[in-house]
Each structure stands twice: as C-alpha cells, then as structure tokens.
Scaffold this motif. Structure first.
Motif, PDB file in Angstrom:
ATOM      1  N   GLY A 103       0.925   4.222  -3.084  1.00 41.01           N
ATOM      2  CA  GLY A 103       0.737   5.281  -2.509  1.00 41.01           C
ATOM      3  C   GLY A 103       1.719   6.382  -3.136  1.00 41.01           C
ATOM      4  O   GLY A 103       1.550   7.463  -3.603  1.00 41.01           O
ATOM      5  N   PHE A 153     -10.054  -0.223   2.951  1.00 37.61           N
ATOM      6  CA  PHE A 153      -8.668  -0.854   3.322  1.00 37.61           C
ATOM      7  C   PHE A 153      -8.684  -1.091   4.759  1.00 37.61           C
ATOM      8  O   PHE A 153      -9.683  -0.419   5.628  1.00 37.61           O
ATOM      9  CB  PHE A 153      -7.639   0.013   2.997  1.00 37.61           C
ATOM     10  CG  PHE A 153      -7.520   0.443   1.493  1.00 37.61           C
ATOM     11  CD1 PHE A 153      -8.238  -0.252   0.524  1.00 37.61           C
ATOM     12  CD2 PHE A 153      -6.637   1.450   0.989  1.00 37.61           C
ATOM     13  CE1 PHE A 153      -8.181   0.084  -0.798  1.00 37.61           C
ATOM     14  CE2 PHE A 153      -6.676   1.888  -0.338  1.00 37.61           C
ATOM     15  CZ  PHE A 153      -7.168   0.991  -1.225  1.00 37.61           C
ATOM     16  N   ALA A 177     -10.003  10.703   6.469  1.00 33.21           N
ATOM     17  CA  ALA A 177      -9.785   9.357   6.331  1.00 33.21           C
ATOM     18  C   ALA A 177      -9.480   8.716   7.879  1.00 33.21           C
ATOM     19  O   ALA A 177     -10.239   7.717   8.052  1.00 33.21           O
ATOM     20  CB  ALA A 177      -8.355   9.159   5.709  1.00 33.21           C
ATOM     21  N   THR A 205     -10.384   4.138   0.328  1.00 30.32           N
ATOM     22  CA  THR A 205      -9.773   3.698   1.126  1.00 30.32           C
ATOM     23  C   THR A 205     -10.686   3.155   2.470  1.00 30.32           C
ATOM     24  O   THR A 205     -10.151   2.717   3.350  1.00 30.32           O
ATOM     25  CB  THR A 205      -8.796   4.547   2.202  1.00 30.32           C
ATOM     26  OG1 THR A 205      -9.530   5.864   2.502  1.00 30.32           O
ATOM     27  CG2 THR A 205      -7.837   5.220   1.042  1.00 30.32           C
ATOM     28  N   ILE A 251      -9.212   9.122  -1.115  1.00 28.16           N
ATOM     29  CA  ILE A 251     -10.061   8.756   0.045  1.00 28.16           C
ATOM     30  C   ILE A 251     -11.101   8.082   0.009  1.00 28.16           C
ATOM     31  O   ILE A 251     -11.204   6.924   1.048  1.00 28.16           O
ATOM     32  CB  ILE A 251     -10.094  10.273   0.853  1.00 28.16           C
ATOM     33  CG1 ILE A 251      -8.763  10.623   1.326  1.00 28.16           C
ATOM     34  CG2 ILE A 251     -11.038  10.066   2.013  1.00 28.16           C
ATOM     35  CD1 ILE A 251      -8.760  12.166   2.072  1.00 28.16           C
ATOM     36  N   SER A 257      -3.358   0.348   6.920  1.00 27.65           N
ATOM     37  CA  SER A 257      -2.984   0.396   5.331  1.00 27.65           C
ATOM     38  C   SER A 257      -3.518   1.430   4.609  1.00 27.65           C
ATOM     39  O   SER A 257      -2.881   2.095   3.631  1.00 27.65           O
ATOM     40  CB  SER A 257      -3.538  -0.840   4.681  1.00 27.65           C
ATOM     41  OG  SER A 257      -2.826  -1.956   5.251  1.00 27.65           O
ATOM     42  N   ALA A 258      -4.973   2.205   5.103  1.00 22.01           N
ATOM     43  CA  ALA A 258      -5.448   3.122   4.499  1.00 22.01           C
ATOM     44  C   ALA A 258      -4.484   4.482   4.800  1.00 22.01           C
ATOM     45  O   ALA A 258      -4.330   5.304   3.856  1.00 22.01           O
ATOM     46  CB  ALA A 258      -6.826   3.495   5.032  1.00 22.01           C
ATOM     47  N   PHE A 318       0.719  -1.294  -0.014  1.00 26.85           N
ATOM     48  CA  PHE A 318      -0.049  -0.012   0.010  1.00 26.85           C
ATOM     49  C   PHE A 318       0.980   1.060  -0.117  1.00 26.85           C
ATOM     50  O   PHE A 318       0.345   2.174  -0.666  1.00 26.85           O
ATOM     51  CB  PHE A 318      -0.962   0.027   0.978  1.00 26.85           C
ATOM     52  CG  PHE A 318      -2.309  -0.758   0.942  1.00 26.85           C
ATOM     53  CD1 PHE A 318      -3.277  -0.084   0.180  1.00 26.85           C
ATOM     54  CD2 PHE A 318      -2.567  -2.060   1.577  1.00 26.85           C
ATOM     55  CE1 PHE A 318      -4.225  -1.046   0.016  1.00 26.85           C
ATOM     56  CE2 PHE A 318      -3.680  -2.711   1.456  1.00 26.85           C
ATOM     57  CZ  PHE A 318      -4.876  -2.082   0.456  1.00 26.85           C
ATOM     58  N   PHE A 324      -1.188   4.345   2.985  1.00 26.09           N
ATOM     59  CA  PHE A 324      -1.376   4.548   1.634  1.00 26.09           C
ATOM     60  C   PHE A 324      -1.506   6.159   1.247  1.00 26.09           C
ATOM     61  O   PHE A 324      -0.836   6.746   0.460  1.00 26.09           O
ATOM     62  CB  PHE A 324      -2.658   3.978   1.141  1.00 26.09           C
ATOM     63  CG  PHE A 324      -3.216   4.144  -0.519  1.00 26.09           C
ATOM     64  CD1 PHE A 324      -2.433   3.752  -1.559  1.00 26.09           C
ATOM     65  CD2 PHE A 324      -4.163   4.917  -0.562  1.00 26.09           C
ATOM     66  CE1 PHE A 324      -2.874   3.995  -2.613  1.00 26.09           C
ATOM     67  CE2 PHE A 324      -4.576   5.185  -1.906  1.00 26.09           C
ATOM     68  CZ  PHE A 324      -3.999   4.925  -2.847  1.00 26.09           C
ATOM     69  N   LEU A 325      -2.287   6.734   2.099  1.00 30.57           N
ATOM     70  CA  LEU A 325      -2.555   8.157   1.871  1.00 30.57           C
ATOM     71  C   LEU A 325      -1.180   9.154   2.067  1.00 30.57           C
ATOM     72  O   LEU A 325      -1.292  10.235   1.548  1.00 30.57           O
ATOM     73  CB  LEU A 325      -3.782   8.603   2.791  1.00 30.57           C
ATOM     74  CG  LEU A 325      -5.158   8.147   2.252  1.00 30.57           C
ATOM     75  CD1 LEU A 325      -6.294   8.567   3.296  1.00 30.57           C
ATOM     76  CD2 LEU A 325      -5.442   8.411   0.685  1.00 30.57           C
ATOM     77  N   HIS A 360     -12.444   5.674   9.608  1.00 34.37           N
ATOM     78  CA  HIS A 360     -12.108   4.453  10.159  1.00 34.37           C
ATOM     79  C   HIS A 360     -12.226   4.614  11.708  1.00 34.37           C
ATOM     80  O   HIS A 360     -11.850   3.654  12.572  1.00 34.37           O
ATOM     81  CB  HIS A 360     -10.518   3.961   9.871  1.00 34.37           C
ATOM     82  CG  HIS A 360     -10.359   3.654   8.496  1.00 34.37           C
ATOM     83  ND1 HIS A 360     -10.688   2.357   8.190  1.00 34.37           N
ATOM     84  CD2 HIS A 360      -9.981   4.400   7.405  1.00 34.37           C
ATOM     85  CE1 HIS A 360     -10.104   2.523   6.755  1.00 34.37           C
ATOM     86  NE2 HIS A 360     -10.088   3.830   6.479  1.00 34.37           N
TER      87      HIS A 360
END
Length: 507
Positions: A26, A55, A342, A52, A49, A59-60, A22, A63-64, A346
C-alpha cells in the motif's frame, strides 16, 4: 487503561507477515500514485478499493491506509524536483523544495520532506488513538454557521500567505469560489454557467482543475523558459550532487522540532474538522512557520523550514481525518469517505457504535497505521537516490513526459477527453496567473472549499431565516470572524508599511 489493553490485544492481529506485506504494498503504491501528476491518493484509492473485497478486513484497511499515507508524501517528489506538484497539497512543498533542488540540494530537500511527513503522520496517529472518542462531543458543536466562519478565516489567512499581494490573493481565491459554482445548483438543481455543456452539469472536475493549474502550468512555464534560453539540455536540478551537502542528520532534522510539532497540531486540527482538506493544512502550516521565523523573507527561496512545515502538516491530516470518521461516521475528507466504503464492504459501519462493536479491528488498524509509518520511512528513504538520479535527465526530456503522465492521470479515472481539455484550459489560466502575480494556490483552494462554503452559508440562511448575525452570536463562529478581521487588518497594515518603505539601494 481500556485503550492500552485494547492496543496490546490488537498487536497480535496486526503484526503478522500477511498484514506487513499488505502495508508495504500500500505504501509503495501510494508513493508511486503521488509522484504521477494527476493520479494522487484519491484516484489510487478509488481504483484499489474494489479489489480489497477479496482481502481479510484488517489487511484491506491497512493496505488502503498505506496508500493514503504514501500518496500524501509522494506528491512532494515531483514538486521538489521539477516544480510540478503531484498532488495539490504538495504545491506548498515546491515553494522551498524546488529552489533547494535547483542549487544542488534535491536529496536533502526530499529527505527533509520524508522525515517531516513521517513525523507529522505519527503525531497525528497518536492523537487519533487518544481522542477519537472524546472528539465526538466537540465536533457536534460545529454547525453551518461555524463552518462558514472557519472557511472565511481560511480564505483571509491563505490570501495573505500564498500571495505577495493581499488584493491579488483575495481575487484569486474568490475566482476559485466562482468557478466552483459551475454546474447544477445543490438546492434546486438548476444549471449554472454550464453553457449547454452536459459535461459541466457535475461542475468542473477537481482533478483536471488542480493538475492543470498547478502541475501543467508549471511545466509549460519551464518549457517556454527553456525555449527562450535555448537550454534544452539543462538538467531538472543542479547536476552536481555533493553527498555532504545532501546529508540530513537526526540532530539537524530535529532542530526543526518546534515547526514539526506546530504543523502536526495544525494538520491534526484541520483533519478533525470534516471537509477542510489536506491542501488547507499544508498552507496553514507553511504560513504559521513563516510568521514564527526570525527570517520570514527566506521562505520561498529554499528554506528547509518551509518543507518541514508543509509536509508535517499535510501528512498529519491522514490520521486526524479518521477521527470524525470513526467517532461520528462523517468523513474528514474524500480519502476518508472512500475508506468508509471500504469499511462497509467488510460489514463495518463507521460511527459512534463502531468503537464498541468492532473494537478489536479498530485498534488493530491503529497499530497497523503506526507500522505503516515505519514502512513509509524505510521505503521512502530507499527511493530517494532513485529520484535524485532521475533528476539528472535533461529538462527538455523530462517535462514532456510529465505532460503526458498528467494527461493520462486526468483521462483515466473518467475516461473523458473533456476533462483533458479542462486541464489544458486551466494550464493556460495557471500560466497567465503565474506571469501576472496572481496566486494559483489561492484559486485552487477557493475552488476546493467553494462548495463547502456555499453549502454551509445557504444552510445557515435557511436555518436562521437569512439572519447572518448568527456569525457573531455563535461563540465559535465569532472567534473565527474575529480572526478573519484581525488577519485582514494585519495584512493591510503590512502592505501599507511595505509601500512606505524606501526602495533598497540594490533595487
């Protein structure tokens, strides 16, 4: 010890194949977004976004963060190769990067930019890990008056740095501030200078203004020059690429260690203060390097120190802008604001309690950020020969493609032809400013910081009943006001000294 223990436990979560993949994706997407004029980090984050959501949380975010890191340095590539910055902050990299490319040192310039970016980013990430919690107490001391004074100092400093004339620099800066007031008044929502256009109620689009005045104006300028010279087959950079000339050894790079550390600290300081932005850090770092140089006149003609200063400073913002985000829940810039969204997707709410409630996730993010710097170095280094080869193409073929990409980058986020028209209008304005010696960069920074200046100034007037003596009664504000006066005085003194000097024999 608590921080070290948390970091050790976070390594198990961060160093997994899934998380590494990831991060790689990214960083690669971020570099690509930075290369395309008009796209950039913010647009890429805005588009990516939502996906994600599917994800894992770590990992989200990793990645961002990779997208943010790659996008910051990616904008330097077109800035160096064709003098068309992919992002506003990369405009400072073009000042010395493009002259280096024109004399056959495109590979060297991009290597220096990459290494400086990774170095500044790493220093900033270490600062983030160490001071995220203690910073909260200091940041709370900044109120509207302190922000007002800090922005005024920024304007004074940049007007003297980014323009050959202090007067022209100040005019360009406050033109940008004036343009930033177009739209609805932030207090009573009354329309200002909208001329009946509904599209202007939200103000001039930042992306269209920046891309039009910086990238498209530069491309138009080069196209007109090509037409005048009838050299449509001329390559974008010097066609002879000598490997020895473009080699950058570790010893040669780290000979700039003073500039790297200075710019990294400047970028981290700017990143810690919400709202000041990456572009400001880039030009503050550039100006500090020029003032510290034994040959300041070489800046703007292809001095590698100019690239080092710019890239180390703007990349250092990436880590530092998360300090107020994690400590206070206040985004350091637009990219950090998107990352807050983001986090909330989550179930993590940034703020003082985040470090306690989600310590494992936060420290795993810290480790992922350090891993992203290594990935960034590898991917960026692999890509440099590709960009140098692309630069062999004739400028007459490359520049129209850049125009199309810029128009597409401005159109796609809002799918608005009005924004494309704004981009073209500012391209014409930018071309006029280039030809008349006014600083486009000062105008763009004035435009970007104008809303923050207006908001903080009006808040100060409301809180202190229009008593602006608060700017000299607050110790922090007084410090910035004193720096502003000193900067303007030095700039005037330098201008008077230059005016008294007799012209050189070769002039």
């Amino acid at each position: 010890m608590i921080i070290l223990d948390s970091l050790v436990s976070a390594i198990d979560q961060a160093v997994t194949l899934t998380n590494v993949l990831f991060i790689v994706a990214g960083v690669a997407l971020g570099i690509f977004a930075g290369i395309l004029p008009g796209v950039g980090t913010v647009t890429a984050l805005s588009v990516l976004i939502p996906i994600t959501f599917y994800f894992p949380p770590l990992s989200a975010i990793a990645f961002l963060v990779g997208v943010m890191k790659g996008g910051t340095s990616g904008g330097a590539i077109p800035a160096i190769l064709i003098n068309a910055p992919g992002t506003p902050e990369a405009a400072a990299s073009a000042l010395d990067g493009y002259p280096m490319a024109r004399r056959g040192e495109a590979g060297r310039a991009m290597k220096i930019a990459l290494y400086s970016s990774v170095s500044g980013d790493t220093i900033s990430d270490v600062i983030l890990i160490l001071v995220a919690a203690p910073f909260a107490a200091f940041a709370l001391n900044f109120g509207p008056a302190e922000f007002t004074a800090a922005i005024l100092f920024s304007f004074a400093l940049l007007s003297g740095i980014a323009s050959g004339s202090l007067v022209k620099g100040l005019i360009a800066t406050f033109l940008g501030v004036l343009l930033s007031t177009i739209g609805l008044d932030p207090v009573d929502s009354s329309p200002r200078m909208v001329f009946g256009e509904v599209e202007l109620f939200d103000g001039l689009p930042v992306l269209a203004v920046a891309v039009g005045s910086l990238a498209v104006a530069s491309v138009l300028d080069q196209l007109f020059d090509l037409r005048a010279a009838r050299r449509g087959s001329e390559p974008t950079v010097e066609p002879t690429f000598d490997k020895e000339t473009n080699r950058v050894g570790l010893g040669a790079f780290f000979s700039h260690w003073r500039t790297i550390i200075r710019s990294a600290l400047i970028g981290s300081g700017v990143g810690m203060l919400p709202g000041l932005g990456v572009t400001l850090a880039a030009f503050l770092g550039y100006g500090a390097a020029r003032r510290a140089s034994k040959s300041p006149e070489s800046f703007g003609t292809g001095n590698p120190d100019g690239i080092v200063a710019t890239e180390a400073a703007n990349s250092a913002v990436s880590g530092a802008n998360l300090i107020p985000t994690f400590a206070l829940g206040i985004p350091g810039n637009i990219a950090a604001a998107l990352l807050i969204g983001a986090f909330m997707i989550h179930g993590v709410v940034p703020g003082p309690l985040m470090m306690q409630l989600h310590a494992d996730l936060i420290y795993a993010v810290f480790v992922s950020m350090l891993m992203a710097n290594v990935v960034h170095l590898i991917i960026g280094r692999i890509g440099i020969p590709i960009w140098v080869m692309a630069a062999r193409a004739p400028r007459a073929a490359v520049l129209p493609v850049v125009l199309v990409l810029a128009a597409a980058g401005v159109y796609l986020p809002a799918q608005s032809l009005f924004q494309v028209a704004v981009m073209l209008a500012f391209a014409v304005l930018g071309l006029f400013m280039r030809r008349t010696g006014f600083s486009i960069v000062c105008m763009v920074i004035g435009f970007l910081l104008g809303p923050l200046l207006e908001t903080s100034l009006r808040q100060s007037m409301l809180i202190y009943k229009s008593d602006l003596t608060i700017l000299v009664r607050s110790p922090i504000a007084l410090f910035f006001i004193a720096l502003t006066v000193l900067t303007l005085a030095l700039a005037v003194r330098r201008a008077l000294r230059d005016a008294r000097q007799p012209p050189s024999e070769g002039a």
